[in-house]
Design a protein around this motif. Structure first.
Motif, short mmCIF file in Angstrom:
data_model
loop_
_atom_site.label_atom_id
_atom_site.label_comp_id
_atom_site.label_asym_id
_atom_site.label_seq_id
_atom_site.Cartn_x
_atom_site.Cartn_y
_atom_site.Cartn_z
N PHE A 1 -6.62 0.87 10.17
CA PHE A 1 -7.88 1.34 9.61
C PHE A 1 -7.75 1.75 8.14
CE2 PHE A 1 -7.99 1.85 14.14
CZ PHE A 1 -9.17 1.21 14.44
N LEU B 1 -12.04 7.21 5.81
CA LEU B 1 -12.78 6.01 6.22
C LEU B 1 -14.15 5.98 5.58
CD1 LEU B 1 -11.94 5.86 10.03
CD2 LEU B 1 -10.79 4.71 8.14
N ALA C 1 -12.91 4.03 13.96
CA ALA C 1 -11.55 4.08 14.50
C ALA C 1 -11.52 4.49 15.97
CB ALA C 1 -10.69 5.05 13.68
N SER D 1 -11.61 11.05 9.46
CA SER D 1 -12.54 9.96 9.19
C SER D 1 -13.33 10.21 7.92
CB SER D 1 -13.48 9.80 10.39
OG SER D 1 -14.43 8.80 10.14
#
Length: 107
Positions: A73, A43, A52, A39
């Motif tokens: 994502f 992200l 997510a 992440s």
């Protein structure tokens, strides 16, 4: 030093957090409390809970979307690379292995 306090929200039907080192049961506490390396790398923004983190009504547990549906994502990732990315991310974060979240709860 005083421990830091954080409030997280977990689905009411989520399984209870397993003991540290016990098998993962999909409680979601790890992803709700802190972004994982996948992440953090891929992200944005780095929020908690991880965006997510996916709740499954059918299984009554949380799943990592970066493992189950990476292209959902990561918009630039072609869907035909989902299986490859899923294996890579699962290994990178040791998903579904053992609980590695050492937290204390207060009510």
């Amino acid at each position: 030093m005083k421990p830091s306090l954080q409030t997280i929200t977990i689905h009411a039907l989520a399984p209870p957090k397993p003991a540290l080192g016990a098998a993962c049961n999909g409680c979601g506490i790890c992803c709700a409390a802190e972004p994982c390396p996948v992440s953090l790398a891929l992200l944005w923004p780095h929020n908690t809970p991880c965006r997510a983190l996916i709740w499954s009504d059918a299984k009554q547990r949380y799943w990592c979307g970066m493992v189950s549906q990476p292209s959902r994502f990561i918009r630039w990732l072609p869907q035909n690379l989902d299986a490859f990315a899923s294996r890579l991310f699962k290994r990178w974060i040791a998903a579904d292995t053992a609980c590695d979240v050492a937290v204390e709860f207060s009510e």
